[in-house]
Design an enzyme around this catalytic site. Structure first.
Site, PDB file in Angstrom:
ATOM      1  N   GLY A 261       0.841  -1.198   0.000  1.00 58.41           N
ATOM      2  CA  GLY A 261       0.000   0.000   0.000  1.00 58.41           C
ATOM      3  C   GLY A 261       0.868   1.236   0.000  1.00 58.41           C
ATOM      4  O   GLY A 261       2.015   1.210  -0.456  1.00 58.41           O
ATOM      5  N   SER A 262       0.324   2.307   0.544  1.00 60.28           N
ATOM      6  CA  SER A 262       1.016   3.592   0.467  1.00 60.28           C
ATOM      7  C   SER A 262       2.156   3.669   1.483  1.00 60.28           C
ATOM      8  O   SER A 262       2.143   3.004   2.518  1.00 60.28           O
ATOM      9  CB  SER A 262       0.020   4.710   0.728  1.00 60.28           C
ATOM     10  OG  SER A 262      -0.544   4.543   2.013  1.00 60.28           O
ATOM     11  N   THR A 263       3.120   4.515   1.173  1.00 59.38           N
ATOM     12  CA  THR A 263       4.266   4.694   2.064  1.00 59.38           C
ATOM     13  C   THR A 263       3.812   5.270   3.406  1.00 59.38           C
ATOM     14  O   THR A 263       4.323   4.886   4.459  1.00 59.38           O
ATOM     15  CB  THR A 263       5.327   5.575   1.374  1.00 59.38           C
ATOM     16  OG1 THR A 263       5.794   4.860   0.224  1.00 59.38           O
ATOM     17  CG2 THR A 263       6.501   5.870   2.287  1.00 59.38           C
ATOM     18  N   GLY A 266       2.360   2.481   5.399  1.00 61.98           N
ATOM     19  CA  GLY A 266       3.484   1.570   5.662  1.00 61.98           C
ATOM     20  C   GLY A 266       4.332   2.055   6.831  1.00 61.98           C
ATOM     21  O   GLY A 266       4.743   1.269   7.692  1.00 61.98           O
ATOM     22  N   GLU A 283       5.609  -3.432   0.919  1.00 61.56           N
ATOM     23  CA  GLU A 283       5.725  -3.084  -0.506  1.00 61.56           C
ATOM     24  C   GLU A 283       4.988  -1.772  -0.669  1.00 61.56           C
ATOM     25  O   GLU A 283       3.760  -1.746  -0.594  1.00 61.56           O
ATOM     26  CB  GLU A 283       5.053  -4.146  -1.389  1.00 61.56           C
ATOM     27  CG  GLU A 283       5.578  -5.551  -1.220  1.00 61.56           C
ATOM     28  CD  GLU A 283       6.814  -5.832  -2.044  1.00 61.56           C
ATOM     29  OE1 GLU A 283       7.306  -4.902  -2.713  1.00 61.56           O
ATOM     30  OE2 GLU A 283       7.287  -6.971  -2.013  1.00 61.56           O
ATOM     31  N   CYS A 317       2.164   0.631  -8.669  1.00 63.54           N
ATOM     32  CA  CYS A 317       3.202   1.107  -7.747  1.00 63.54           C
ATOM     33  C   CYS A 317       4.521   1.340  -8.468  1.00 63.54           C
ATOM     34  O   CYS A 317       5.257   2.258  -8.136  1.00 63.54           O
ATOM     35  CB  CYS A 317       3.392   0.099  -6.629  1.00 63.54           C
ATOM     36  SG  CYS A 317       3.608  -1.558  -7.276  1.00 63.54           S
TER      37      CYS A 317
HETATM   38  P1  NAP Z   1      -3.276   2.468   1.397  1.00 64.33           P
HETATM   39  O1  NAP Z   1      -4.186   3.567   1.700  1.00 64.33           O
HETATM   40  O2  NAP Z   1      -1.983   2.412   2.102  1.00 64.33           O
HETATM   41  O3  NAP Z   1      -4.108   1.130   1.609  1.00 64.33           O
HETATM   42  C1  NAP Z   1      -3.554  -0.151   1.473  1.00 64.33           C
HETATM   43  C2  NAP Z   1      -4.310  -1.100   2.374  1.00 64.33           C
HETATM   44  O4  NAP Z   1      -4.071  -0.749   3.738  1.00 64.33           O
HETATM   45  C3  NAP Z   1      -5.818  -1.055   2.192  1.00 64.33           C
HETATM   46  O5  NAP Z   1      -6.341  -2.352   2.401  1.00 64.33           O
HETATM   47  C4  NAP Z   1      -6.228  -0.110   3.296  1.00 64.33           C
HETATM   48  O6  NAP Z   1      -7.573  -0.245   3.677  1.00 64.33           O
HETATM   49  C5  NAP Z   1      -5.300  -0.529   4.407  1.00 64.33           C
HETATM   50  N1  NAP Z   1      -5.103   0.476   5.448  1.00 64.33           N
HETATM   51  C6  NAP Z   1      -5.394   1.799   5.428  1.00 64.33           C
HETATM   52  N2  NAP Z   1      -5.046   2.373   6.603  1.00 64.33           N
HETATM   53  C7  NAP Z   1      -4.539   1.411   7.383  1.00 64.33           C
HETATM   54  C8  NAP Z   1      -3.980   1.372   8.699  1.00 64.33           C
HETATM   55  N3  NAP Z   1      -3.889   2.467   9.456  1.00 64.33           N
HETATM   56  N4  NAP Z   1      -3.530   0.186   9.192  1.00 64.33           N
HETATM   57  C9  NAP Z   1      -3.597  -0.938   8.436  1.00 64.33           C
HETATM   58  N5  NAP Z   1      -4.110  -0.967   7.191  1.00 64.33           N
HETATM   59  C10 NAP Z   1      -4.564   0.189   6.652  1.00 64.33           C
HETATM   60  O7  NAP Z   1      -2.887   2.405  -0.116  1.00 64.33           O
HETATM   61  P2  NAP Z   1      -3.865   2.501  -1.341  1.00 64.33           P
HETATM   62  O8  NAP Z   1      -4.118   3.932  -1.587  1.00 64.33           O
HETATM   63  O9  NAP Z   1      -4.990   1.572  -1.158  1.00 64.33           O
HETATM   64  O10 NAP Z   1      -2.940   1.889  -2.485  1.00 64.33           O
HETATM   65  C11 NAP Z   1      -2.105   2.650  -3.269  1.00 64.33           C
HETATM   66  C12 NAP Z   1      -0.674   2.593  -2.787  1.00 64.33           C
HETATM   67  O11 NAP Z   1      -0.203   1.251  -2.784  1.00 64.33           O
HETATM   68  C13 NAP Z   1       0.265   3.344  -3.659  1.00 64.33           C
HETATM   69  O12 NAP Z   1       1.096   4.166  -2.884  1.00 64.33           O
HETATM   70  C14 NAP Z   1       1.079   2.259  -4.353  1.00 64.33           C
HETATM   71  O13 NAP Z   1       2.336   2.648  -4.749  1.00 64.33           O
HETATM   72  C15 NAP Z   1       1.089   1.199  -3.338  1.00 64.33           C
HETATM   73  N6  NAP Z   1       1.301  -0.114  -3.957  1.00 64.33           N
HETATM   74  C16 NAP Z   1       2.527  -0.693  -3.826  1.00 64.33           C
HETATM   75  C17 NAP Z   1       2.785  -1.929  -4.410  1.00 64.33           C
HETATM   76  C18 NAP Z   1       4.134  -2.575  -4.274  1.00 64.33           C
HETATM   77  O14 NAP Z   1       4.249  -3.758  -4.549  1.00 64.33           O
HETATM   78  N7  NAP Z   1       5.151  -1.884  -3.831  1.00 64.33           N
HETATM   79  C19 NAP Z   1       1.786  -2.580  -5.113  1.00 64.33           C
HETATM   80  C20 NAP Z   1       0.539  -1.971  -5.238  1.00 64.33           C
HETATM   81  C21 NAP Z   1       0.314  -0.729  -4.631  1.00 64.33           C
HETATM   82  P3  NAP Z   1      -8.670   0.703   2.953  1.00 64.33           P
HETATM   83  O15 NAP Z   1      -8.730   0.348   1.535  1.00 64.33           O
HETATM   84  O16 NAP Z   1      -9.922   0.332   3.616  1.00 64.33           O
HETATM   85  O17 NAP Z   1      -8.251   2.107   3.203  1.00 64.33           O
END
Ligand code: NAP
Ligand code: MG
Length: 503
Positions: A261-263, A266, A283, A317
């Site tokens: 997910g997002s940095t 993370g 990741e 990502c």
């Molecule tokens: P995100 O907001 O970080 O969400 C990722 C996951 O974490 C979702 O299931 C989210 O739930 C959950 N989450 C949110 N807040 C949380 C918390 N405080 N504690 C635990 N879990 C929590 O990221 P996104 O906006 O969905 O995804 C986009 C990001 O993912 C981008 O920055 C992208 O670069 C990154 N990404 C990286 C890779 C890689 O392999 N490096 C691959 C794909 C995506 P909710 O959906 O309910 O908010």
């Protein structure tokens, strides 16, 4: 699960006369394509439960939230919101299932993984349709990339399940235990496969939390676990928002957290797990560079840039969101890029000709639009050359690129996660390297040249987990994927990915 099902027809973009509204998919340019709507239907229940201990159960709070089709804003289904006590029940189920599952011979675990892989193949079209309805990505991508690659991950890890001691000679591989896995919305089914397959092969049990906007295919995977007779509690799937994810992260009986997910999130997870014994792999985001040298095949490189940033609407990502072009070919590349961009077809994700579908959510569209404004206000020039007319309803962003970008501009530094490219130039290989590496991220990079020596020199000096050479965005289960710096740590895929699920 509720017994009433709809056939997915709510999401057809048909008007009263039954004619499909494919305005956005007509592309424009030299010739028009006839509409080619996907005809397979995926049944969608009105409500879904949580998948705990092999059964679908109602959430303890009774709370549900809607999941939308982002291409027309219609509700597809109501998804359960898992509370702290639901997460606790799922972790308990995974803990109870651990001794039996980890005690099975690897060859038996492998059989279950093969069964899952084959069942994914059998249900592939339905899964692809569901992924596209729920997430907005073009059907040709979910059909040809997401779902086949997910099956490939299960096949690949099925093969490892009885060979772990050969993967790590001289060691006695043991599973880590109960794994909490949290995934994003950009590749919902594929990310679930990336997480679940290696964990199961290594004898772990799982609690997976999909992203809020895209839970449907993960819930289908739960059905597949039932269909193949996977022992109860080995895979549990808890849907919900960020609070559900943090309940999983904070649960004292979880041995490992795997997060994509997002940095920003993370970093919060890294802080929360630091004082505990939990293992962690992250990741995270990226701001990856594609570097085009003057000796490259320019047409091929332009195709690679397009693949690098406009694939999945830029919700990738490792998207090649910064392009550095050697000065002598800059004008040629910009002209060809403009021509190619004008031919991309933006619109109905369920049309088989569509190149770019809908943006995943209203929030993400808002983020992208803010970057588009900042790009212009900071002085870069935006090139909006795509002629498609996008539908009125739904979340749409046409592909574009910026020139006149300075390294200090937000669009050159921050992850946009949309179909927006920053084009910059360089004179020497050293300048290309230092500019490409000048980012807090380090996920991926691409190099385009016909000189082998330059390829190896650049690949060894780029701070990126993956470097693609004369290609971009190619994935294989045998190839480890992961980042440096703020793009995270740990690898998924290949032998390296197994190590993350073993003691
Ligand atoms: P995100 O907001 O970080 O969400 C990722 C996951 O974490 C979702 O299931 C989210 O739930 C959950 N989450 C949110 N807040 C949380 C918390 N405080 N504690 C635990 N879990 C929590 O990221 P996104 O906006 O969905 O995804 C986009 C990001 O993912 C981008 O920055 C992208 O670069 C990154 N990404 C990286 C890779 C890689 O392999 N490096 C691959 C794909 C995506 P909710 O959906 O309910 O908010
Ligand atoms: Mg959705």
């Amino acid at each position: 699960m509720s017994s009433t099902i709809n056939t997915g027809s709510k999401s057809d973009q048909s008007d009263a006369s039954g004619k499909l509204d494919l305005r956005g998919a007509s592309g424009g340019g030299m010739f028009d394509y006839a509409p080619a709507p996907e005809s397979v239907k995926a049944p969608i229940a009105d409500t879904y439960g949580l998948f705990i201990n092999g059964e679908f159960v109602d959430p303890s709070s009774g709370d549900r939230f809607e999941t939308l089709n982002p291409s027309n804003e219609e509700t597809l289904s109501m998804i359960s919101s898992a509370s702290v006590s639901d997460v606790d029940a799922a972790v308990q189920a995974a803990r109870d299932a651990l001794p039996e599952w980890s005690g099975l011979p690897g060859s038996v675990r492998g059989k279950y993984l093969y069964r899952i892989a084959r069942r994914i193949q059998e249900r592939a079209r339905e899964l692809a349709v569901l992924e596209t309805l729920d997430g907005g990505k073009p059907i040709k991508e979910s059909r040809d990339i997401d779902i086949p690659l997910a099956a490939a991950h299960f096949f690949y890890h099925a093969g490892w399940a009885d060979k772990l001691e050969y993967a790590f000679p001289g060691k006695t591989p043991e599973p880590v235990g109960v794994c909490g896995q949290i995934i994003p919305w950009n590749f919902p089914f594929l990310m679930a496969a990336w997480k679940i397959a290696p964990a199961l092969a290594c004898g772990n049990t799982i609690v997976l939390k999909p992203a809020e906007t895209t839970s449907l295919t993960a819930l289908r995977l739960a059905e597949i676990c039932q269909e193949v007779g996977l022992p109860k509690g080995v895979v549990n799937i808890v849907t919900g928002a960020g609070e559900t994810g943090s309940a999983l992260v904070d649960h004292p009986d979880v041995d490992k957290i795997a997060f994509t997910g997002s940095t920003g999130v993370g970093k919060m997870i890294a802080k929360a797990t630091a004082p505990t014994n939990k293992r962690l792999t992250l990741e995270l985001g990226g701001k990856s560079a594609n570097i085009i040298f003057e000796d490259a095949s320019i047409d091929q490189a332009v195709e690679g840039i397009v693949e690098g940033i406009y694939f999945n609407q830029g919700h990738v990502c490792c998207a090649g969101s910064r392009v550095f072009v050697q000065e002598s070919v800059l004008d040629t590349v910009i002209n060809k890029l403009g021509d190619r961009l004008a031919s991309l077809r933006v619109g109905d994700p369920m049309d088989k000709n569509t190149d770019l579908g809908a943006i995943n959510s209203k929030e993400q569209l808002g983020t992208i639009n803010r970057y588009l404004e900042t790009g212009t206000s900071e002085g870069a020039t935006r090139h909006d050359v795509n002629p498609c007319e996008v539908p009125e309803k739904g979340y749409w962003c046409k592909p574009c690129f910026f020139t006149g970008v300075q390294p200090s501009h937000a669009i050159a530094r921050e992850e946009i996660f949309g179909p927006v490219l920053a084009v910059m130039s360089f004179r020497t290989p050293d300048e290309a390297l230092s500019r490409a590496n000048n980012t807090p991220y380090g996920l991926a990079a691409g190099v385009w040249t016909d000189k082998g020596s330059k390829i190896f020199d650049m690949a060894s000096k780029l701070d990126a987990g993956v470097v693609w050479l004369n290609t971009y965005n190619k994935f294989d289960p045998a190839s480890p994927f992961g980042g440096f710096k703020e793009s995270g740590f740990g690898r998924e895929g290949g032998r390296h990915g197994l190590a993350a699920y073993l003691k």
